[in-house]
Design a protein around this motif. Structure first.
Motif, PDB file in Angstrom:
ATOM      1  N   SER A   1       0.809  -1.223   0.000  1.00  0.00           N
ATOM      2  CA  SER A   1       0.000   0.000   0.000  1.00  0.00           C
ATOM      3  C   SER A   1       0.836   1.265   0.000  1.00  0.00           C
ATOM      4  O   SER A   1       0.291   2.364  -0.182  1.00  0.00           O
ATOM      5  N   GLN A   2       2.119   1.105   0.241  1.00  0.00           N
ATOM      6  CA  GLN A   2       2.924   2.314   0.471  1.00  0.00           C
ATOM      7  C   GLN A   2       3.053   3.197  -0.758  1.00  0.00           C
ATOM      8  O   GLN A   2       3.394   4.370  -0.650  1.00  0.00           O
ATOM      9  N   GLY A   3       2.805   2.629  -1.927  1.00  0.00           N
ATOM     10  CA  GLY A   3       2.872   3.452  -3.128  1.00  0.00           C
ATOM     11  C   GLY A   3       1.546   4.083  -3.501  1.00  0.00           C
ATOM     12  O   GLY A   3       1.461   4.811  -4.500  1.00  0.00           O
TER      13      GLY A   3
ATOM     14  N   ALA B   1      -3.561   9.610   0.977  1.00  0.00           N
ATOM     15  CA  ALA B   1      -3.459   9.004   2.302  1.00  0.00           C
ATOM     16  C   ALA B   1      -3.566   7.489   2.216  1.00  0.00           C
ATOM     17  O   ALA B   1      -3.925   6.826   3.179  1.00  0.00           O
ATOM     18  N   GLY B   2      -3.242   6.944   1.030  1.00  0.00           N
ATOM     19  CA  GLY B   2      -3.470   5.529   0.810  1.00  0.00           C
ATOM     20  C   GLY B   2      -2.510   4.593   1.497  1.00  0.00           C
ATOM     21  O   GLY B   2      -2.793   3.401   1.626  1.00  0.00           O
ATOM     22  N   ALA B   3      -1.370   5.088   1.938  1.00  0.00           N
ATOM     23  CA  ALA B   3      -0.403   4.197   2.585  1.00  0.00           C
ATOM     24  C   ALA B   3      -0.913   3.778   3.962  1.00  0.00           C
ATOM     25  O   ALA B   3      -1.269   4.623   4.788  1.00  0.00           O
ATOM     26  N   ILE B   4      -0.944   2.480   4.179  1.00  0.00           N
ATOM     27  CA  ILE B   4      -1.431   1.981   5.471  1.00  0.00           C
ATOM     28  C   ILE B   4      -0.438   2.365   6.563  1.00  0.00           C
ATOM     29  O   ILE B   4       0.764   2.116   6.442  1.00  0.00           O
TER      30      ILE B   4
ATOM     31  N   PHE C   1       7.580   3.479   7.897  1.00  0.00           N
ATOM     32  CA  PHE C   1       7.827   2.839   6.607  1.00  0.00           C
ATOM     33  C   PHE C   1       8.855   3.618   5.785  1.00  0.00           C
ATOM     34  O   PHE C   1       9.412   3.089   4.832  1.00  0.00           O
ATOM     35  N   ALA C   2       9.045   4.845   6.111  1.00  0.00           N
ATOM     36  CA  ALA C   2       9.885   5.682   5.257  1.00  0.00           C
ATOM     37  C   ALA C   2      10.695   6.650   6.114  1.00  0.00           C
ATOM     38  O   ALA C   2      10.360   7.828   6.237  1.00  0.00           O
ATOM     39  N   ILE C   3      11.744   6.128   6.734  1.00  0.00           N
ATOM     40  CA  ILE C   3      12.589   6.958   7.595  1.00  0.00           C
ATOM     41  C   ILE C   3      13.721   7.543   6.762  1.00  0.00           C
ATOM     42  O   ILE C   3      14.409   6.841   6.015  1.00  0.00           O
ATOM     43  N   ASP C   4      13.927   8.805   6.930  1.00  0.00           N
ATOM     44  CA  ASP C   4      14.919   9.516   6.137  1.00  0.00           C
ATOM     45  C   ASP C   4      16.235   9.682   6.890  1.00  0.00           C
ATOM     46  O   ASP C   4      17.304   9.649   6.283  1.00  0.00           O
ATOM     47  N   ALA C   5      16.170   9.864   8.220  1.00  0.00           N
ATOM     48  CA  ALA C   5      17.407  10.153   8.947  1.00  0.00           C
ATOM     49  C   ALA C   5      17.281   9.758  10.419  1.00  0.00           C
ATOM     50  O   ALA C   5      16.177   9.725  10.980  1.00  0.00           O
ATOM     51  N   VAL C   6      18.434   9.437  10.983  1.00  0.00           N
ATOM     52  CA  VAL C   6      18.552   9.217  12.425  1.00  0.00           C
ATOM     53  C   VAL C   6      19.465  10.309  12.955  1.00  0.00           C
ATOM     54  O   VAL C   6      20.553  10.544  12.417  1.00  0.00           O
ATOM     55  N   ARG C   7      19.008  10.955  13.998  1.00  0.00           N
ATOM     56  CA  ARG C   7      19.722  12.142  14.461  1.00  0.00           C
ATOM     57  C   ARG C   7      19.981  12.037  15.963  1.00  0.00           C
ATOM     58  O   ARG C   7      19.154  11.525  16.718  1.00  0.00           O
TER      59      ARG C   7
END
Lengths: 824, 224
Positions: free
Chosen positions: A138-140, A144-147, A794-800
């Motif tokens: 569903s992520q694509g 607001a369709g991504a579960i 589901f979509a992490i961009d960075a760890v800070r």
């Protein structure tokens, strides 16, 4: 999800499908009532010319399985009994309705969030198909369709039916609503049990509790919205595997009665309940603990079924209550002393009832120089009382490491080859030679690593065991005379004990850079560092503690710690014991063996460094060992920072002094010899600062992972370390691709990055503060979801990492390494 | 030649030496001072003050001398009881000072902790008569620089000897050597290394009783 979990989820679904209510995720609706051409089937969808053709079988066409965890993505849909080899489409929407459509009823509507279609499928010869990867698939979806965890969706299948009763050529199944929730992390199971925290994320889901500990339940309203306003019964049940749950979903509380709770309020704090005030039993046989499952029976019907939550729907229990692992086990112990000749003196401990125990694992102890093989009674008696055989042998340490390794090898071989003669042959047939642990102390500590290297490379070939039989190697305060090619625990699980008061193997000179052996290990590896422990405190001989520094621990205190850590260590690696793993990494301040010295004793300071082997499938964000540019991670992603004096270097103190000179970045680091290459980063701050690493887009989905893990140590004798003079606290943050962040202070779980041991002198130069004490911190990923943070795992961009200001300690100097996302 | 057991005789002869040594120096107290820090390890070549017993031995079955890199086979040699300086009697796991006797590394059976007396095995070649060839009256007997003995080879030994001479180390007094040889007595013929070890363990019990536990470990009942 890895292949094992996928297999498990499938098996679970299949098993649960065979039961009635427990099978279904979500209660079906949109049955065949009011169908377009009188083809009603009130127990299923509208009748068709498929398997449901005019038969009113009562069978649902669309079934769900797995569970509704948005993190696990184990939800699956199975379509039964439509036409063979027919095409169809699973679709979902945010609303429910009913209108005729083709030969059936369409009952899924947009609800303001759109109707989204999954890829076209084709049924098999039997007209069946199973659809998986629902969440990830569903992520694509647009909008607001991504579960997301906490969201609710309705699912239905459109399918071709060329010969259908109404002549429209297509039909629809029943529909199923699903409330997606977070598992609470921990990989493959929902988390309910844990303990409250004083600050965000306000609750720590835990796997292991000590006997006598309070056990709490917490439900996050953002992740389980359907439970809000519900009064439910909470059951603590003797742990059952998934198949047992499928065959018997009845709920029997081990405490005699369930606990009734009413969910409500806006946050996890308002939905945290004390479930058990330390009454749960943790002692049985020789086991470390007893497993329990926790179930929220939302409809209060005494059965685990649709709408209920369960912590423990797997072969791993929901949580474990463990005994005092520092206390003796149930077996009385026999000790025997004998010799097979030169350097074959052995002191062996075994359970008195060995004759009735079948084959038990072997633990071999190799002493250090100036030590004696009769000085490890605390290890022998303890482990033998839990069903192990412990053999401590005479060790030829005087000449050096090579000779010590030889005696480890020859004693193990001689022991296994002479069981018929030792103590009248009582051990004969009762040793499992495929489950061997080697423990070595000091020169013997490097000796066991050297022995492993010789064994695993074929340089030494014993008659009675092989490298595959050595399951664990543990070094106590080892020396490090040899190069990585000579002493290397690569290929075996490795463990290290360090005493920060050690006046012999003290970390100053390269031949005492004990952590180097840990760094060379490439399977599961862990270390325990005990402040105040001297070199001699690890044995029980008549010689001194060989200790300097403040707050020295007695031999009895150190042995209590050893007993309490050694049993879980061996149980975990030799017997695969699950709850034991917690002893290897959790902050001592929040979880320790019951019989270890109390945390009220300020002299007892213990830290752990833990890293899974590659089989765990962890994702390395930055281990600093490749891409030495400070603006590039080892995973090839951008690194940004404004902390001060940052460098990436070999973690090696080069001048045999721990005095801060201002020019040696890795001062006090004892993780490498000149022949090792083990890089980390080090930096400091006096104002609010940060360091962050971007996540490889291919690894951005954190939902099938459990922890953000990293390890860190305070910089030895740096002015900022001296000024801070306490545990360092800072904040870790996840940021998703939409810029939404969620932050947790590491102190939330108890402790921080430990204050260095305040030892001085010893030829180490001016000042106080001893070698670095790298400790691992693991933050549960699902904790970042707490209280509606809104972050998209589901979509992490960075760890800070944020330092100073409101983020934690005002100043400090930190060594940082092995930033990873782990599976467990 | 049939091996003979000389333990009782040896023990009796040793009593005089023990009494003499005890008068020279009191117990060092390492075992009694559990929190004492490790003393600094001297780097100079020195440390052997006296020889109390020198016992020649011959073995029926040779063993490997693991205390030097070349790992030669040993069929004969001397068991020595040496009196040494305190810093060398404290065991440590970092590099220790290596004990040299002549052009050979000695194998320490014990450390001399609290007693100052070290029982050591010194390999020696066999002469035409089968007896060990080692002129103790000429041999330098000293602790050299810290190192793992298994890494010490002939070149290192020569280097250490030169350093020792440069630092003024000379042979032990001839009279003391003669007395030690007399205390040791005739050559003992033993079956193998294990028998030799147990022989040495008895000497540890007598000369270095603080290390009795070590000796008892060497004397554990044989099951072979």
């Amino acid at each position: 999800m890895n292949s094992i979990l996928r297999s498990f989820a499938t098996a679970a679904a299949v098993a649960l499908v065979s039961t009635v209510a427990a099978a279904q995720v979500g209660a079906s609706y949109c049955f065949g009532v009011g169908c377009p051409c009188g083809n009603d089937d009130p127990n299923a969808g509208c009748g068709s010319f498929g398997g449901d053709f005019n038969s009113n079988t009562g069978a649902l066409l669309l079934h769900s399985g797995g569970n509704a965890s948005a993190l696990q993505d184990s939800l699956e849909f199975t379509v039964y009994g439509i036409g063979a080899n027919q095409f169809g489409v699973l679709f979902m929407g945010g609303g429910q309705g009913q209108s005729t459509f083709g030969d059936g009823l369409r009952c899924v509507t947009s609800g303001g969030r759109g109707v989204h279609r999954f890829p076209v499928f084709q049924t098999d010869f039997f007209g069946d198909v199973t659809l998986q990867n629902i969440v990830s698939g569903s992520q694509g979806f647009p909008g607001a369709g991504a579960i997301q965890p906490g969201s609710s969706w309705n699912f239905q299948v459109w399918y071709r039916d060329p010969s259908g009763p109404c002549g429209n050529g297509f039909n629809l199944t029943n529909a199923i609503p699903v409330d997606f929730f977070s598992t609470g992390g921990g990989g493959n199971h929902t988390q309910l049990a844990g303990r409250p925290l004083a600050q965000y994320p306000h609750f720590e889901y835990t796997r292991t509790f000590n006997s006598g500990d309070d056990v709490y339940l917490a439900v996050d309203p953002g992740l389980q919205p359907s439970l809000m306003g519900v009064t439910a019964d909470v059951y603590v049940v003797a742990a059952k595997g998934v198949h047992a749950w499928a065959s018997d979903p009845s709920l029997v509380d081990v405490r005699g009665a369930a606990t009734q709770v009413t969910f409500g309020g806006s946050n996890v704090q308002a939905n945290t309940f004390l479930i058990d005030a330390g009454t749960l039993n943790g002692t049985v046989g020789t086991e470390v603990g007893i497993g329990y499952d926790m179930v929220v029976d939302a409809n209060q019907n005494g059965v685990y079924d649709a709408g209920d939550l369960i912590d423990g729907l797997s072969d791993e229990a929901g949580f474990y209550v463990v005994r005092d692992v520092a206390a003796p086990g149930p077996y009385s112990v026999v000790e025997t002393l004998y010799s097979g000749g030169t350097f074959l003196g052995q002191n062996t401990f075994y359970p008195a009832n060995i004759a009735s125990l079948g084959q038990v694992p072997l633990v071999v102890v190799s002493h250090g120089n100036g030590h004696n093989y009769q000085w490890y009674d605390h290890i022998g008696n303890h482990l033998a009382s839990y069903g192990y055989v412990v053999m401590s042998h005479q060790n030829n340490t005087g000449p050096g490491i090579e000779t010590a390794s030889t005696t480890t090898l020859t004693n193990t071989d001689w022991f296994l080859g002479n069981l018929a003669t030792i103590d009248g042959g009582i051990l004969n047939g009762h040793i499992d030679s495929h489950r061997i642990t080697w423990i070595g102390h000091s020169r013997g500590g490097e000796g066991v690593v050297r022995a492993w290297t010789r064994l695993s490379t074929g340089a030494f070939v014993p008659a009675n065991f092989t490298a595959a039989d050595i399951q664990l190697v543990s070094s106590i305060a080892p020396v490090t005379f040899l190069s990585p090619t000579q002493s290397n625990p690569a290929g075996v699980n490795y463990h290290l004990w360090v005493g920060s008061s050690d006046d012999d193997v003290n970390g100053l000179v390269p031949q005492t850079h004990f952590y180097a052996l840990l760094e060379r290990a490439n399977q599961d590896r862990s270390s325990i560092t005990i402040q105040g422990a001297g070199h001699g405190a690890f044995h029980n001989g008549t010689a001194g503690l060989v200790a300097t520094g403040p707050c020295l621990l007695t031999r009895a205190e150190v042995h209590a710690i050893m007993r309490g850590q050694l049993l879980p260590l061996v149980k975990h690696y030799i017997d695969g014991d699950i709850p034991s793993k917690d002893f290897l990494w959790r902050q001592w301040e929040s979880f320790k063996p019951i019989g270890a010295p109390p945390t009220t004793n300020p002299c007892v300071v213990v830290t752990f460094d833990y890293k899974d082997g590659p089989a765990a499938g962890n994702v390395v964000l930055d281990d600093f060992s490749t891409n030495s540019a400070t603006n590039l991670s080892s995973s090839g992603q951008a690194v940004a920072f404004n902390v001060q004096n940052l460098s990436e270097e070999n973690e090696r103190d080069t001048d045999s002094s721990f005095a801060w000179t201002g020019v040696q970045g890795m001062n006090g680091m004892t993780h490498s010899l000149s022949t090792d290459q083990n890089l980390g980063t080090v930096f400091d701050w006096t104002t609010p600062s940060f360091w962050e690493v971007h996540v490889d887009p291919f690894e951005a989905d954190f939902t099938d992972d459990a922890y953000l893990s990293f390890r860190a140590a305070q910089g030895t004798r740096h002015p900022n370390t001296i000024a801070a003079l306490g545990d360092l606290d800072f904040t870790v943050t996840l940021r998703d691709v939409n810029g939404i962040t969620s932050s947790i202070k590491i102190s939330a779980y108890g402790g921080g990055i430990e204050e260095p041991y305040q030892r001085s002198g010893g030829g180490s130069g001016a000042g106080v503060g001893w070698h670095d004490e790298m400790e691992t911190v693991r933050v549960r990923l699902s904790d970042f979801l707490a209280n509606g943070s809104g972050i998209n795992l589901f979509a992490i961009d960075a760890v800070r990492f944020d330092f100073g200001g409101t983020s934690g300690s005002a100043q400090g100097r930190l060594g940082l390494d092995d930033v990873e996302i782990t599976k467990d | 030649m049939k091996p003979k057991t000389t333990l009782l005789t040896l023990s009796a002869l040793a009593l005089t030496a023990i009494a003499g040594a005890a008068a020279l120096r009191g117990p060092l107290g390492w075992f009694q001072a559990p929190n004492a820090p490790l003393p600094a390890l001297p780097v100079q070549a020195l440390g052997v003050r006296d020889v109390l017993l020198a016992q020649p031995f011959v073995l029926d079955e040779p063993y490997v001398h693991t205390w030097r890199a070349e790992q030669p086979g040993v069929s004969a040699g001397y068991v020595l009881v040496l009196e040494v300086e305190e810093p060398f009697t404290i065991p440590r796991n970092t590099a220790e000072s290596v004990l040299y006797v002549g052009d050979q590394t000695a194998e320490r059976i014990n450390w001399g902790t609290d007693s100052g007396r070290v029982v050591a095995l010194v390999p020696a070649p066999q002469g035409a008569d089968g007896l060990p060839v080692l002129d103790l009256a000429q041999a330098l007997c000293f602790y050299g620089r810290p190192e793992l003995p298994e890494r010490v080879d002939a070149a290192r030994i020569a280097e250490e000897q030169a350093l020792a001479v440069a630092q003024g180390v000379g042979p032990l007094p001839a009279a003391r050597v003669a007395e030690a040889l007399a205390t040791g007595g005739e050559v003992v013929h033993l079956a193998d290394r294990t028998t030799l070890e147990r022989y040495a363990a008895e000497l540890v019990l007598e000369y270095a009783p603080a290390e009795a536990e070590l000796a008892q470990g060497l004397l554990a009942p044989l099951v072979r």
